[in-house]
Design a protein around this motif. Structure first.
Motif, PDB file in Angstrom:
ATOM      1  N   LEU A 293      29.138   0.393  66.832  1.00 18.11           N
ATOM      2  CA  LEU A 293      28.305  -0.517  67.591  1.00 18.11           C
ATOM      3  C   LEU A 293      27.426  -0.821  68.977  1.00 18.11           C
ATOM      4  CD1 LEU A 293      29.604  -3.102  68.611  1.00 18.11           C
ATOM      5  CD2 LEU A 293      31.244  -2.023  70.525  1.00 18.11           C
ATOM      6  N   LYS A 294      27.461   1.077  69.186  1.00 18.40           N
ATOM      7  CA  LYS A 294      25.938   1.597  70.156  1.00 18.40           C
ATOM      8  C   LYS A 294      24.995   1.219  69.271  1.00 18.40           C
ATOM      9  CE  LYS A 294      26.358   3.612  74.022  1.00 18.40           C
ATOM     10  NZ  LYS A 294      26.199   4.717  74.750  1.00 18.40           N
ATOM     11  N   LEU A 295      25.425   2.264  67.707  1.00 17.90           N
ATOM     12  CA  LEU A 295      23.938   2.388  67.422  1.00 17.90           C
ATOM     13  C   LEU A 295      23.555   0.944  66.101  1.00 17.90           C
ATOM     14  CD1 LEU A 295      24.992   5.567  64.569  1.00 17.90           C
ATOM     15  CD2 LEU A 295      22.915   4.942  66.929  1.00 17.90           C
ATOM     16  N   GLY A 296      24.492  -0.595  66.687  1.00 26.14           N
ATOM     17  CA  GLY A 296      24.087  -1.475  65.945  1.00 26.14           C
ATOM     18  C   GLY A 296      24.432  -2.219  64.992  1.00 26.14           C
ATOM     19  N   ASN A 297      25.605  -1.490  64.406  1.00 24.89           N
ATOM     20  CA  ASN A 297      26.460  -1.769  62.975  1.00 24.89           C
ATOM     21  C   ASN A 297      27.189  -2.320  63.026  1.00 24.89           C
ATOM     22  OD1 ASN A 297      26.966  -1.315  60.975  1.00 24.89           O
ATOM     23  ND2 ASN A 297      26.720   0.950  60.254  1.00 24.89           N
ATOM     24  N   ALA A 298      27.418  -3.435  63.792  1.00 20.23           N
ATOM     25  CA  ALA A 298      28.431  -4.534  64.082  1.00 20.23           C
ATOM     26  C   ALA A 298      29.273  -4.368  62.968  1.00 20.23           C
ATOM     27  CB  ALA A 298      28.300  -5.741  64.392  1.00 20.23           C
ATOM     28  N   SER A 299      28.826  -4.695  61.602  1.00 20.30           N
ATOM     29  CA  SER A 299      29.931  -4.387  60.304  1.00 20.30           C
ATOM     30  C   SER A 299      30.513  -3.364  59.991  1.00 20.30           C
ATOM     31  CB  SER A 299      29.244  -5.113  59.311  1.00 20.30           C
ATOM     32  OG  SER A 299      28.148  -3.792  58.626  1.00 20.30           O
ATOM     33  N   GLN A 300      30.162  -2.104  60.218  1.00 18.78           N
ATOM     34  CA  GLN A 300      30.958  -0.630  60.002  1.00 18.78           C
ATOM     35  C   GLN A 300      31.590  -0.603  61.548  1.00 18.78           C
ATOM     36  OE1 GLN A 300      30.405   1.305  57.300  1.00 18.78           O
ATOM     37  NE2 GLN A 300      32.809   1.724  58.406  1.00 18.78           N
ATOM     38  N   SER A 301      31.231  -0.793  62.709  1.00 23.86           N
ATOM     39  CA  SER A 301      32.167  -1.428  63.618  1.00 23.86           C
ATOM     40  C   SER A 301      33.287  -1.289  62.865  1.00 23.86           C
ATOM     41  CB  SER A 301      31.085  -1.941  64.446  1.00 23.86           C
ATOM     42  OG  SER A 301      32.297  -1.615  66.079  1.00 23.86           O
ATOM     43  N   VAL A 302      33.385  -2.373  63.055  1.00 22.00           N
ATOM     44  CA  VAL A 302      34.606  -3.604  62.602  1.00 22.00           C
ATOM     45  C   VAL A 302      35.221  -3.110  61.709  1.00 22.00           C
ATOM     46  CG1 VAL A 302      35.656  -5.668  61.514  1.00 22.00           C
ATOM     47  CG2 VAL A 302      33.375  -5.923  63.808  1.00 22.00           C
ATOM     48  N   ALA A 303      34.901  -2.337  60.504  1.00 21.50           N
ATOM     49  CA  ALA A 303      35.559  -1.902  59.107  1.00 21.50           C
ATOM     50  C   ALA A 303      36.282  -0.205  60.360  1.00 21.50           C
ATOM     51  CB  ALA A 303      34.526  -1.704  58.900  1.00 21.50           C
ATOM     52  N   ASP A 304      35.493   0.230  61.260  1.00 22.11           N
ATOM     53  CA  ASP A 304      36.458   1.870  61.350  1.00 22.11           C
ATOM     54  C   ASP A 304      37.518   0.393  62.370  1.00 22.11           C
ATOM     55  OD1 ASP A 304      34.920   3.653  60.516  1.00 22.11           O
ATOM     56  OD2 ASP A 304      33.752   4.030  61.973  1.00 22.11           O
ATOM     57  N   TYR A 305      36.976   0.082  63.103  1.00 20.13           N
ATOM     58  CA  TYR A 305      38.342  -0.948  64.830  1.00 20.13           C
ATOM     59  C   TYR A 305      39.713  -1.118  63.548  1.00 20.13           C
ATOM     60  CZ  TYR A 305      35.005   0.047  69.157  1.00 20.13           C
ATOM     61  OH  TYR A 305      34.873   0.806  69.701  1.00 20.13           O
ATOM     62  N   ASP A 306      38.870  -1.631  62.459  1.00 26.30           N
ATOM     63  CA  ASP A 306      40.316  -2.482  61.394  1.00 26.30           C
ATOM     64  C   ASP A 306      41.191  -1.439  61.341  1.00 26.30           C
ATOM     65  OD1 ASP A 306      39.644  -4.993  62.085  1.00 26.30           O
ATOM     66  OD2 ASP A 306      38.552  -4.874  59.708  1.00 26.30           O
ATOM     67  N   SER A 307      40.422  -0.140  61.313  1.00 26.87           N
ATOM     68  CA  SER A 307      41.342   1.299  60.717  1.00 26.87           C
ATOM     69  C   SER A 307      42.218   1.813  62.494  1.00 26.87           C
ATOM     70  CB  SER A 307      40.482   2.075  60.344  1.00 26.87           C
ATOM     71  OG  SER A 307      39.822   1.668  59.281  1.00 26.87           O
ATOM     72  N   ALA A 308      41.293   1.465  63.232  1.00 30.03           N
ATOM     73  CA  ALA A 308      41.922   2.632  64.047  1.00 30.03           C
ATOM     74  C   ALA A 308      43.476   1.085  64.367  1.00 30.03           C
ATOM     75  CB  ALA A 308      41.584   2.404  65.175  1.00 30.03           C
TER      76      ALA A 308
END
Length: 451
Positions: free
Chosen positions: A385-400
């Motif tokens: 999220l801080k790096l600006g990669n919102a799609s990958q951020s969503v994927a990791d938050y989904d996993s969490a």
């Protein structure tokens, strides 16, 4: 006492703790007990499911008196037997030389070697603990012969001591000892009475070392009994009061825990573990200044003592001193590079500061070393999220959230990431759900530079 072992190479001679009680000499009748059938000892206590596997016979199921089974209390054991306890099983065994030991639940030990002839040379004992916990009072072989306990990472030579050897689930081996030897025989005490007292003392020692929170008050009482009635040397008393302090921390009695730890330190002022433990009690009682002093003193005594490094790092983090927190974690990682928890914690610290790219590397390492947890996916979600990669951020938050659906941090972070991807409705839904769980979560993300 935490010991870090070099695989297969460490010989530990536990020589340094004393007991002011009375020396146990083995009655000649005990020494001759197994002469006829070749046995080396017998079962003196058993509960639950315990199996003794005989190398030259069918496995024997041991059970308490009154239950059906081929063997009972009083049955004999032989050289080469393998003793295994189930999740509900414990067993006590006494050897011919007077050695008595208790084996914990979920444990396995092999009785490899036992040679004992009173007043003869060449006496020896070798036990291999493969898992679980072994607490014992060493008998005559330890004093006049060669007694060893082997574990997957170390071999310990025993010289007249009463130690506890524990193999943790992660393979770590911990060794502690309360008493060295019985200094003199109690006058006028018969063999059966000595055996009974010896077994009772073994049970008290085992309870004093027991870290189960459910028995904390009994643990305190057991350690106090040993301190008041049996132990006179300063090092041994220090260990007992350290155990009492730890039991009080579990019970939430931090003030009395600090008193016990202080008594321990007064007996032995060079124990990094005790300073670290007292630091925990100070921190839990809200005294950050003294907690920091104790963690630092532990590291003055033992600069590579990992528990103190980890605890001081968390304290620095709470104080907002991220650079020092990272420095302590970095040293802990150097010492224990397989700790996914340390990699994840440094990832988080770097993520909330300015070292975001380094944080990503740490998060990847934490997940690689595994196992994957909600916290580790949550950390990397924040980094992306801080790096600006919102799609990958969503994927990791989904996993969490698949692991922990009520993680306020993951819900809020995913909400922000969805908003950045243009899905305002879904993002607002996640943010609202996070705030219902933790009303302060928005302020936390503001401190991370995200809103």
């Amino acid at each position: 006492m935490f010991l870090f072992w070099r695989p297969w190479s460490v010989i530990l001679l536990a020589l340094w703790l004393g007991l002011a009680y009375g020396g146990w000499t083995v009655d000649r009748a005990l020494a001759q007990q197994g002469a006829g059938d070749g046995s080396i000892g017998k079962v003196i206590a058993v509960s639950g499911s315990v199996t003794i596997e005989r190398t030259a016979a069918v496995p024997v199921q041991v059970s308490v008196a009154g239950r059906r089974g081929d063997a009972q209390i009083g049955d004999v054991v032989y050289e080469g037997d393998i003793v295994t306890t189930a999740s509900d099983g414990t067993i006590g065994i006494r050897f011919l030389d007077g050695t008595s030991f208790n084996l914990s639940k979920n444990a396995r030990i092999e009785l490899n070697d036992f040679v004992y002839k009173p007043k003869a040379a060449g006496n020896s004992t070798l036990l291999t603990l493969q898992k679980g916990t072994l607490t014992f009072i060493a008998g005559t072989v330890a004093r006049i012969g060669d007694m060893k306990v082997e574990t997957p990472v170390a071999t310990m030579g025993i010289r007249g001591t009463a130690p506890r050897v524990e193999i943790l689930d992660d393979g770590t081996v911990k060794f502690s000892t309360l008493i060295e030897e019985y200094k003199k025989e109690q006058p006028g005490v018969g063999t059966l009475s000595r055996v009974s007292q010896r077994t009772d003392l073994l049970e008290v020692m085992d309870l004093c070392n027991n870290r189960d929170p459910a028995v904390s008050q009994r643990r305190i009482a057991a350690c106090k009994t040993l301190a008041d009635e049996h132990v006179d040397r300063a090092e041994a008393r220090a260990l007992l009061y350290n155990n009492m302090g730890t039991a009080r921390v579990v019970s939430g009695d931090y003030a009395r825990a600090i008193e016990d730890y202080t008594t321990s330190i007064n007996q032995d002022g060079r124990s990094a573990k005790t300073f670290n433990n007292r630091g925990i009690a100070f921190e839990k009682s809200g005294d950050t200044r003294r907690a920091l002093a104790d963690f630092s003193e532990a590291l003055n005594i033992a600069p590579d003592y990992v528990p103190a490094l980890a605890n001081r790092s968390k304290l620095y983090e709470g104080m907002g001193d991220v650079s020092r927190a990272v420095a302590d974690l970095s040293r802990a990682i150097e010492l224990q590079p397989d700790s996914a928890a340390f990699w994840n914690q440094r990832c988080w610290l770097r993520a909330v500061s300015s070292s975001v790219q380094d944080a990503l590397s740490d998060c990847n390492e934490a997940l690689r070393r595994g196992p994957p947890t909600a916290a580790r996916y949550d950390s990397r979600g924040l980094v992306y999220l801080k790096l600006g990669n919102a799609s990958q951020s969503v994927a990791d938050y989904d996993s969490a959230l698949r692991i922990d659906p009520r993680s306020a941090s993951a819900l809020y972070g995913r909400g922000l990431a969805k908003r950045r991807l243009g899905d305002r409705t879904a993002g607002d839904t996640d943010v609202a759900a996070a705030l219902r769980i933790d009303g302060s979560i928005a302020n936390q993300f503001v401190r991370f530079g995200l809103q």
